[in-house]
Design a protein around this motif. Structure first.
Motif, PDB file in Angstrom:
ATOM      1  N   GLY A   4      15.359 -28.408   8.223  1.00 49.10           N
ATOM      2  CA  GLY A   4      14.514 -27.276   8.583  1.00 49.10           C
ATOM      3  C   GLY A   4      15.223 -26.305   9.510  1.00 49.10           C
ATOM      4  N   LEU A   5      16.047 -26.824  10.396  1.00 50.59           N
ATOM      5  CA  LEU A   5      16.819 -25.958  11.294  1.00 50.59           C
ATOM      6  C   LEU A   5      17.788 -25.091  10.503  1.00 50.59           C
ATOM      7  CD1 LEU A   5      17.646 -28.438  14.221  1.00 50.59           C
ATOM      8  CD2 LEU A   5      16.117 -26.475  14.315  1.00 50.59           C
ATOM      9  N   TYR A   6      18.494 -25.720   9.569  1.00 50.00           N
ATOM     10  CA  TYR A   6      19.459 -24.971   8.756  1.00 50.00           C
ATOM     11  C   TYR A   6      18.757 -23.939   7.873  1.00 50.00           C
ATOM     12  CZ  TYR A   6      23.261 -28.102  10.111  1.00 50.00           C
ATOM     13  OH  TYR A   6      24.208 -28.792  10.815  1.00 50.00           O
ATOM     14  N   THR A   7      17.606 -24.322   7.321  1.00 50.93           N
ATOM     15  CA  THR A   7      16.868 -23.398   6.465  1.00 50.93           C
ATOM     16  C   THR A   7      16.425 -22.163   7.237  1.00 50.93           C
ATOM     17  OG1 THR A   7      16.062 -25.224   5.091  1.00 50.93           O
ATOM     18  CG2 THR A   7      14.856 -23.147   4.963  1.00 50.93           C
ATOM     19  N   SER A   8      15.873 -22.370   8.419  1.00 49.24           N
ATOM     20  CA  SER A   8      15.420 -21.242   9.244  1.00 49.24           C
ATOM     21  C   SER A   8      16.590 -20.400   9.729  1.00 49.24           C
ATOM     22  CB  SER A   8      14.616 -21.764  10.435  1.00 49.24           C
ATOM     23  OG  SER A   8      13.454 -22.439  10.010  1.00 49.24           O
ATOM     24  N   ALA A   9      17.696 -21.073  10.057  1.00 47.62           N
ATOM     25  CA  ALA A   9      18.871 -20.330  10.521  1.00 47.62           C
ATOM     26  C   ALA A   9      19.419 -19.432   9.416  1.00 47.62           C
ATOM     27  CB  ALA A   9      19.951 -21.296  10.990  1.00 47.62           C
ATOM     28  N   SER A  10      19.429 -19.933   8.167  1.00 48.43           N
ATOM     29  CA  SER A  10      19.906 -19.106   7.054  1.00 48.43           C
ATOM     30  C   SER A  10      18.978 -17.912   6.858  1.00 48.43           C
ATOM     31  CB  SER A  10      19.992 -19.929   5.773  1.00 48.43           C
ATOM     32  OG  SER A  10      18.704 -20.276   5.286  1.00 48.43           O
ATOM     33  N   GLY A  11      17.672 -18.130   7.068  1.00 48.22           N
ATOM     34  CA  GLY A  11      16.722 -17.023   6.968  1.00 48.22           C
ATOM     35  C   GLY A  11      16.970 -15.966   8.026  1.00 48.22           C
ATOM     36  N   MET A  12      17.289 -16.387   9.241  1.00 48.03           N
ATOM     37  CA  MET A  12      17.577 -15.431  10.311  1.00 48.03           C
ATOM     38  C   MET A  12      18.827 -14.613   9.995  1.00 48.03           C
ATOM     39  SD  MET A  12      16.742 -17.755  13.683  1.00 48.03           S
ATOM     40  CE  MET A  12      17.114 -16.439  14.844  1.00 48.03           C
ATOM     41  N   LEU A  13      19.851 -15.267   9.461  1.00 47.34           N
ATOM     42  CA  LEU A  13      21.085 -14.548   9.113  1.00 47.34           C
ATOM     43  C   LEU A  13      20.831 -13.528   8.001  1.00 47.34           C
ATOM     44  CD1 LEU A  13      23.656 -17.498   9.175  1.00 47.34           C
ATOM     45  CD2 LEU A  13      23.451 -15.643  10.842  1.00 47.34           C
ATOM     46  N   ALA A  14      20.001 -13.929   7.026  1.00 50.67           N
ATOM     47  CA  ALA A  14      19.684 -13.005   5.935  1.00 50.67           C
ATOM     48  C   ALA A  14      18.913 -11.796   6.459  1.00 50.67           C
ATOM     49  CB  ALA A  14      18.868 -13.726   4.864  1.00 50.67           C
ATOM     50  N   GLU A  15      17.982 -12.027   7.367  1.00 46.02           N
ATOM     51  CA  GLU A  15      17.203 -10.915   7.923  1.00 46.02           C
ATOM     52  C   GLU A  15      18.065 -10.005   8.796  1.00 46.02           C
ATOM     53  OE1 GLU A  15      14.352 -10.232   6.826  1.00 46.02           O
ATOM     54  OE2 GLU A  15      14.119 -12.101   5.734  1.00 46.02           O
ATOM     55  N   LEU A  16      19.058 -10.577   9.471  1.00 40.90           N
ATOM     56  CA  LEU A  16      19.987  -9.739  10.243  1.00 40.90           C
ATOM     57  C   LEU A  16      20.750  -8.795   9.330  1.00 40.90           C
ATOM     58  CD1 LEU A  16      21.513 -12.150  12.938  1.00 40.90           C
ATOM     59  CD2 LEU A  16      20.125 -10.113  13.348  1.00 40.90           C
ATOM     60  N   SER A  17      21.199  -9.302   8.187  1.00 40.36           N
ATOM     61  CA  SER A  17      21.915  -8.460   7.227  1.00 40.36           C
ATOM     62  C   SER A  17      21.002  -7.368   6.680  1.00 40.36           C
ATOM     63  CB  SER A  17      22.457  -9.317   6.075  1.00 40.36           C
ATOM     64  OG  SER A  17      23.406 -10.251   6.539  1.00 40.36           O
ATOM     65  N   ARG A  18      19.771  -7.716   6.367  1.00 42.44           N
ATOM     66  CA  ARG A  18      18.811  -6.722   5.874  1.00 42.44           C
ATOM     67  C   ARG A  18      18.550  -5.657   6.936  1.00 42.44           C
ATOM     68  NH1 ARG A  18      13.497  -9.396   3.762  1.00 42.44           N
ATOM     69  NH2 ARG A  18      13.040  -7.177   3.446  1.00 42.44           N
ATOM     70  N   ASN A  19      18.481  -6.085   8.193  1.00 38.09           N
ATOM     71  CA  ASN A  19      18.252  -5.125   9.275  1.00 38.09           C
ATOM     72  C   ASN A  19      19.425  -4.164   9.418  1.00 38.09           C
ATOM     73  OD1 ASN A  19      16.561  -4.369  11.749  1.00 38.09           O
ATOM     74  ND2 ASN A  19      18.529  -4.808  12.699  1.00 38.09           N
ATOM     75  N   ASP A  20      20.655  -4.672   9.248  1.00 35.46           N
ATOM     76  CA  ASP A  20      21.837  -3.803   9.325  1.00 35.46           C
ATOM     77  C   ASP A  20      21.804  -2.746   8.213  1.00 35.46           C
ATOM     78  OD1 ASP A  20      22.798  -5.180  11.494  1.00 35.46           O
ATOM     79  OD2 ASP A  20      24.145  -6.465  10.329  1.00 35.46           O
ATOM     80  N   VAL A  21      21.398  -3.159   7.000  1.00 38.03           N
ATOM     81  CA  VAL A  21      21.324  -2.225   5.878  1.00 38.03           C
ATOM     82  C   VAL A  21      20.278  -1.152   6.156  1.00 38.03           C
ATOM     83  CG1 VAL A  21      20.693  -1.990   3.446  1.00 38.03           C
ATOM     84  CG2 VAL A  21      22.158  -3.872   4.176  1.00 38.03           C
TER      85      VAL A  21
END
Length: 251
Positions: A4-21
């Motif tokens: 669950g930690l890894y799953t949520s962490a991957s979600g945070m990284l994906a949202e960071l990339s979306r925010n940069d775009v």
């Protein structure tokens, strides 16, 4: 729980990339000819969930399935949206826009590029150039207007001054726009091009960016909410793990 930690962490990284775009789109809302980007997410493989005791059954068909569990997400690619921006009228005779599908061709010391940014000007040597100084390419090479007055550009890109033909803009269409790569300053490279456009050139017009501020602001808020949700999930897992470790110490 660790999963669950890894799953949520991957979600945070994906949202960071979306925010940069999204932030980059908003930063270029007033950039002539800019085409917005969007982040496309893809999910990691899902896991089939079963109860622990059910795994002891040798007959797999008799094992009841609880459901599936997502194992995270990642930004798969950044896609450029090439839809036309709004055409705005100007008073500059060297401003040009393409109404329809197509690109202007420009060149500099690094090569040849394609652009929708038709905010052109004339340099000290009389050449038609972009605001960054790149040469605008015609059918016979860079276009030199000299000291010509009363410049007129028709819908096909033919340039005339004082009633005399000076040259013709080189206009191209890209077969697959998703093969184009951004190189900055509203320039693109790559893709298979053919001469000619599905549209017309409009003099004394420029094309605005195709960024919708309201849409991008909503995207940014949605991204931040998703980021915060993943952050809270990680915090919850961390607290649970901490309590489990405390119980282990008491025993």
């Amino acid at each position: 729980m660790i999963r669950g930690l890894y799953t949520s962490a991957s979600g945070m990284l994906a949202e960071l990339s979306r925010n940069d775009v999204t932030s980059n789109n908003l930063a270029n809302v007033n950039t002539t000819g800019y085409k917005k980007d969007t982040a496309v997410n893809s999910a990691f493989a899902q896991m089939l969930i079963q109860r622990v005791d059910d795994r002891k059954q040798t007959d797999i068909s008799q094992r009841p399935v609880i459901g599936t569990l997502g194992t995270g997400a990642i930004v798969d690619e950044i896609v450029t949206i090439h839809e036309q921006g709004q055409l705005r009228e100007s008073s500059n005779p060297f401003d040009m826009a393409i109404a329809g599908n197509g690109y202007f061709v420009v060149q500099n010391d690094n090569g040849t590029y394609y652009t929708r940014n038709g905010s052109f000007t004339v340099d000290g040597e009389g050449y038609l150039v972009t605001s960054q100084g790149d040469m605008v390419v015609g059918q016979a090479g860079p276009i030199n207007l000299g000291d010509a007055n009363d410049v007129v550009v028709d819908g096909s890109g033919n340039i005339s001054a004082n009633g005399e033909n000076i040259g013709t803009l080189r206009l191209v269409t890209v077969a697959n726009q998703q093969e184009l790569t951004k190189v900055g300053d509203s320039l693109f490279t790559g893709g298979q091009v053919v001469d000619g456009i599905d549209g017309q050139v409009k003099q004394k017009f420029i094309e605005s960016s195709n960024v919708n501020v309201i849409t991008e602001m909503v995207n940014m808020i949605t991204t931040m909410r998703a980021y915060e949700a993943n952050q809270k999930i990680i915090s919850g897992h961390d607290n649970t793990l901490s309590q489990a470790m405390q119980v282990g110490r008491l025993r």
